[in-house]
Design a protein around this motif. Structure first.
Motif, short mmCIF file in Angstrom:
data_model
loop_
_atom_site.label_atom_id
_atom_site.label_comp_id
_atom_site.label_asym_id
_atom_site.label_seq_id
_atom_site.Cartn_x
_atom_site.Cartn_y
_atom_site.Cartn_z
N ALA B 45 0.88 -1.05 0.07
CA ALA B 45 0.10 0.20 0.00
C ALA B 45 0.82 1.36 -0.05
CB ALA B 45 -0.84 0.21 1.21
N LEU B 46 2.18 1.37 0.63
CA LEU B 46 2.99 2.48 0.97
C LEU B 46 3.63 2.50 -0.49
CD1 LEU B 46 4.36 2.16 4.44
CD2 LEU B 46 3.31 4.01 3.54
N ALA B 90 1.91 3.00 8.67
CA ALA B 90 2.10 4.20 7.47
C ALA B 90 2.72 5.32 7.77
CB ALA B 90 0.36 4.48 7.08
N SER B 91 2.69 5.88 9.32
CA SER B 91 3.11 7.12 9.41
C SER B 91 4.26 7.09 10.79
CB SER B 91 1.99 8.05 9.86
OG SER B 91 1.44 7.79 11.36
N TYR B 98 -4.04 8.60 17.07
CA TYR B 98 -4.98 8.35 16.05
C TYR B 98 -6.64 8.23 16.77
CZ TYR B 98 -2.11 7.08 11.98
OH TYR B 98 -1.25 7.23 11.03
N THR B 275 -13.39 7.49 9.44
CA THR B 275 -12.49 7.95 8.49
C THR B 275 -11.19 7.17 8.75
OG1 THR B 275 -13.43 10.13 8.63
CG2 THR B 275 -11.35 9.74 7.35
N VAL B 276 -10.71 7.18 10.02
CA VAL B 276 -9.64 6.64 10.39
C VAL B 276 -9.67 5.12 9.99
CG1 VAL B 276 -8.15 5.72 12.57
CG2 VAL B 276 -8.96 8.09 12.37
N MET B 278 -11.49 3.50 7.83
CA MET B 278 -11.22 3.45 6.05
C MET B 278 -9.78 3.35 5.69
SD MET B 278 -14.24 2.42 5.52
CE MET B 278 -14.68 2.25 3.99
N ASN B 279 -9.27 4.42 6.28
CA ASN B 279 -7.80 4.93 5.68
C ASN B 279 -6.97 3.67 6.24
OD1 ASN B 279 -8.45 7.24 4.43
ND2 ASN B 279 -8.00 8.33 6.36
N ALA B 280 -7.13 3.31 7.41
CA ALA B 280 -6.12 2.06 7.80
C ALA B 280 -6.24 0.84 7.22
CB ALA B 280 -6.50 2.02 9.28
N VAL B 281 -7.61 0.41 6.87
CA VAL B 281 -7.67 -0.65 6.01
C VAL B 281 -7.19 -0.77 4.81
CG1 VAL B 281 -9.40 -2.29 4.87
CG2 VAL B 281 -9.76 -1.50 7.25
N ALA B 282 -7.58 0.66 3.93
CA ALA B 282 -6.90 0.67 2.67
C ALA B 282 -5.16 0.55 2.75
CB ALA B 282 -7.25 2.13 2.07
N GLU B 283 -4.57 1.06 3.75
CA GLU B 283 -3.27 1.16 3.91
C GLU B 283 -2.67 -0.07 4.44
OE1 GLU B 283 -3.02 4.69 6.31
OE2 GLU B 283 -3.05 6.19 4.30
N ARG B 284 -3.70 -0.79 4.97
CA ARG B 284 -3.25 -2.24 5.34
C ARG B 284 -2.42 -2.00 6.77
NH1 ARG B 284 -6.14 -3.19 1.91
NH2 ARG B 284 -6.17 -4.56 0.46
#
Lengths: 534, 322
Positions: B45-46, B90-91, B98, B275-276, B278-284
């Motif tokens: 994802a990254l 991711a960060s 978070y 939102t957190v 959704m983003n976290a799942v997309a970024e695995r």
């Protein structure tokens, strides 16, 4: 590499359902330069006002809405992947060079660059510029930044772009001069300086320092809440002229409809990445201005040329002839784009614009397939909602192929891992790319040792042509070599390039100075230092 | 269902709390397994659209993703036992941050929704049940059914178009108000309306049905024969029995508020937990997903426990399953 950012679709894709954020990856690299010779400062920045907005007015705060990375965003300019990251990095930092609208490199922090005769040593002279804390930008800062990006233990995005540089042997000749030693002749070295993410940070900057970033860009840091907002303030001492705006705020809105609504409701003045249908609904209606950035995204199908059926050149040519490009642009891009001619980089420097436009020719396609013994061809086309128009393009192409007797099965994959999934597996997939110089497209995707060679185009003679171009000092001769490479790709390459999508931006009616012709990722795209509020 | 009377409260509570802890642990394990089962990982994802295999391998090594999954899960559990939720892949920022940042807006939305949901839902239900088949009943029943059938996203778009863009009464999104939503109540009106839309319908329909049943029950008829006033019978004898299922439904509504919250947050740009997630799942971003799973698991357990406690009080005869 490039890809463009996503939107929301059931996710953050194309905007009808909520959900996942479409990560937008863009990529860019920098432009090709003209003569591998001397570039004097100051050639090159053209603030292209979107209208005759009159004299720029100073003051005000502009709020810009982008699809962004949510709570995991960072202000480290070397980590950015998304358009939002790129726009923020551009406001806070500078690169040595950046791409013009034709993707040729324009000097930025570099005042000039000069190669030796063998094109494997380049002397880059810096202009007078200062970081936000007052320290001058020096050769040491440049070397530190590049070494940070190239750190073998890390995976910064621009690392692959900087690969031609032998950083251990490169050195600071004086505070304002860097001598880059390269591993091989690189006529297009200025592209490397303009690579996506190759920003200059102060010597010694650590990851922790990006909590309060210091760059040399047109705006200074004020505050940052990841996934929400980033507030910046005018840098009066900016070397390229102080911005007109007092303040610039980036806000994150992953849902396209939210960006449009915020713009219509006066909550933001600039909304990045709108859908063609949205643009059509509001164009000329007087509430908001629509800016279409042409040639921002190549749209294509990638055929893997190393495996059946595409290891047969006749099958590839048949597929070129199956595509009705107009129908694809109208259907998958809602008309927001122009047709392609199976080559990357329409309108960019070195583009082979003299080749005849391909049209659908089903009879010839059938004939070629028959010759190749592939009359009842069945094939799987990989797609995913990772990019706007992908699933639509796949469906349209399936119907076009059926007319030539080819059975296409559309297979939709995960959008979060799509680019990685299609790199080695499958035979045919939807593919797109953001703006970058044609040379970068070739070096990243079409050489035997390219890191992201999705068409599996491995040809030693083609590699040799690329090396020849990179070793050719004379620009006309170099253009001729690029012409040869492109004719080869046009005749038998693996990219069926059917279109170039517009990138659509919406602004409030008060905004002036938005460049109307700068593809996403180029110097004048999202260039808020040249924007003002009427 | 158990025969006989209700078990003593303390034993029941202990059992429920142990069960809740086990459920939360199971959720964490399941979420971890499901995230692992998704194609790609945080490194992919990254890397995004630059999936150079060497680059992905470097990211994987840097993030420690090259270790076997059970080992990574065990590490996470050990950290959790020390109260450490780990750091985002991711960060690199702490997961606790978070959750803290996203919790405020989401809790505010959910709290306002629940506070309004109870009077509105119960009121509508009682109104409809007073005379089954009357005009009021038919209006409420058909309206709740109609609204229930509209997906939240469509309803949200409709409300924004009408009240924000056409009439200009309310702001279309929460952009620019940061996390400080309470200071701008106008921003909250449309999101809360969207969130209320479906649960109000389900609660009011449940209350109506329960109330009608209760009004027909032998004990209510008995109470009426004793000469108690209609109102007294209705509100002190029938309503509590009707509320028991509604209270339990309310707890379930909260799980399901989360789905609504994801839609509403995306639509109105409210940076909350949805939102957190959704983003976290997309970024695995496994640690963030895991942290959220634990938080949501604990909340769901506590709320359901609370709802069952309330139901026990309201309707001790109706057996509450432990």
């Amino acid at each position: 590499m490039s890809e463009l950012p996503p939107s929301l679709k059931t996710s953050r894709e194309t905007g009808d359902l909520p959900g996942l954020r479409r990560r937008g990856f863009l990529a860019a690299t920098a432009g090709v330069t003209a003569t591998a010779g001397l570039f004097l400062a100051g050639c090159g920045t053209s603030p292209g006002p979107s209208d005759s907005g009159g004299r720029p007015r100073r003051g005000g705060r502009l709020r810009a809405a982008f699809a962004g990375g949510g709570a995991s965003e960072t202000l480290d300019p070397h980590l950015g992947n998304l358009f939002a990251d790129a726009a923020r990095a551009k406001a806070l930092y500078d690169k040595l060079a950046d791409c013009g609208t034709d993707m040729a490199a324009r000097p930025r922090l570099a005042a000039k660059w000069e190669p030796n005769d063998t094109l494997d040593r380049w002397r880059v002279t810096l202009r007078k510029a200062a970081f936000h804390d007052g320290r001058p930008v020096t050769a040491e800062d440049v070397l530190y930044s590049f070494r940070r990006i190239a750190d073998p233990k890390k995976a910064y995005r621009a690392k692959a772009s900087l690969e031609p540089i032998d950083l251990a042997a490169s050195r600071a000749v004086s505070p304002d001069t860097v001598e880059f030693r390269l591993k091989r002749p690189t006529a297009e070295f200025p592209n490397v300086l303009a690579a996506f993410g190759a920003y200059i940070v102060p010597d010694g900057t650590t990851t922790a320092d990006f909590a309060k970033p210091v760059g040399s860009g047109p705006f200074r840091f004020v505050s940052f809440a990841p996934g929400r907002s980033c507030v910046l303030r005018r840098n009066d001492a900016y070397w390229d002229g102080a911005p007109h705006l007092d303040e610039l705020e980036f806000v994150v809105a992953n849902e396209e409809s939210a960006r449009v609504n915020a713009l219509l409701g006066g909550q933001v003045e600039y909304a990045h990445e709108l859908n063609p249908t949205t643009a059509r609904a509001h164009e000329g209606k007087g509430r908001i201005e629509i800016v279409r950035l042409r040639n921002s995204a190549m749209q294509s199908f990638a055929m893997k040329t190393d495996r059946a059926p595409f290891d047969d050149q006749r099958v590839r040519e048949a597929f070129f002839l199956i595509a009705d490009r107009k129908e694809l642009v109208d259907g998958a891009l809602s008309g927001a784009g122009e047709i392609g001619n199976d080559l990357f980089g329409k309108g960019y420097e070195y583009y082979a614009g003299d080749l005849p436009q391909r049209h659908q020719d089903l009879d010839r396609a059938r004939h070629l397939l028959k010759q190749a013994g592939a009359e009842d061809l069945r094939i799987t086309l990989d797609t995913s909602p990772v990019a706007a128009g992908f699933t639509e393009a796949a469906g349209i192409f399936r119907d076009q192929a059926a007319k030539a007797g080819v059975t296409v099965r559309v297979r939709s994959g995960s959008k979060d891992s799509y680019w990685s999934d299609i790199l080695d597996s499958g035979t045919l997939c939807c593919y797109r790319s953001g703006a970058m110089p044609i040379e970068s497209h070739i070096s990243q995707r079409l050489l035997s040792d390219s890191t992201t060679n999705a068409t599996k185009w491995h040809h030693k003679d083609f590699d040799a042509l690329y090396q020849q171009a990179q070793s050719t000092k004379d620009k006309k001769e170099r253009a001729a070599v690029y012409g040869r490479m492109q004719r080869r790709l046009y005749a038998e390459g693996g990219f069926l390039v059917w279109g170039f999508a517009d990138w659509i931006v919406g602004t409030s009616r008060r905004v002036r100075g938005v460049a109307p012709d700068a593809p996403a990722n180029t110097l004048d795209w999202a260039r808020f230092d040249k924007v003002w509020l009427a | 269902m158990r025969g006989g009377g209700t078990p003593p409260l303390r034993a029941w509570l202990t059992r429920r709390l142990l069960l809740g802890a086990a459920q939360t642990a199971a959720v964490a394990l399941l979420v971890f397994a499901l995230t692992e089962a998704l194609p790609g990982d945080a490194a992919v994802a990254l890397a995004g659209d630059q999936p150079d295999p060497a680059r992905i391998a470097a990211i994987r090594t840097e993030l420690g993703l090259d270790r076997p999954a059970p080992e990574r899960f065990a590490d996470w559990v050990l950290g959790l036992l020390h109260g450490d939720l780990g750091t985002s892949l991711a960060s690199g920022r702490p997961v606790a941050g978070y959750l803290a940042d996203g919790f405020g807006p989401t809790l505010l939305l959910a709290a306002i929704t629940v506070v309004l949901l109870v009077p509105v839902g119960v009121g509508l239900g009682v109104l409809a049940a007073r005379r089954a088949g009357s005009l009021a009943d038919r209006l409420v029943s058909s309206a709740t059914l109609a609204v229930y059938a509209v997906p939240e996203f469509a309803l949200g778009v409709l409300l924004v178009t009408l009240f924000a863009l056409r009439l200009g009464w309310l702001p279309p999104t929460a952009v620019g108000f940061g996390g400080d939503l309470l200071a701008h109540p106008a921003v909250l009106v449309l999101p809360v309306l969207v969130l209320l839309s479906r649960p109000v319908c389900s609660i009011s329909r449940l209350v109506r049905a329960g109330m009608i049943d209760a009004l027909r029950s032998p004990y209510v008829r008995q109470a009426t024969r004793y000469g108690l006033s209609t109102a007294r019978v209705r509100y002190l004898h029938a309503l509590p029995n009707a509320l028991a299922p509604a209270a339990q439904q309310l707890a379930r509504t909260v799980d399901w508020l989360l789905c609504g919250v994801i839609v509403v947050e995306a639509l109105f740009v409210i940076p909350g937990l949805g939102t957190v997630l959704m983003n976290a799942v997309a970024e695995r971003d496994v640690p963030v997903v895991q942290g959220l799973a634990v938080v949501f698991g604990v909340i769901a357990v506590v709320l359901n426990l609370g709802a069952d406690l309330v139901a026990r009080r309201l309707a001790p005869r109706a057996e509450v399953v432990a």
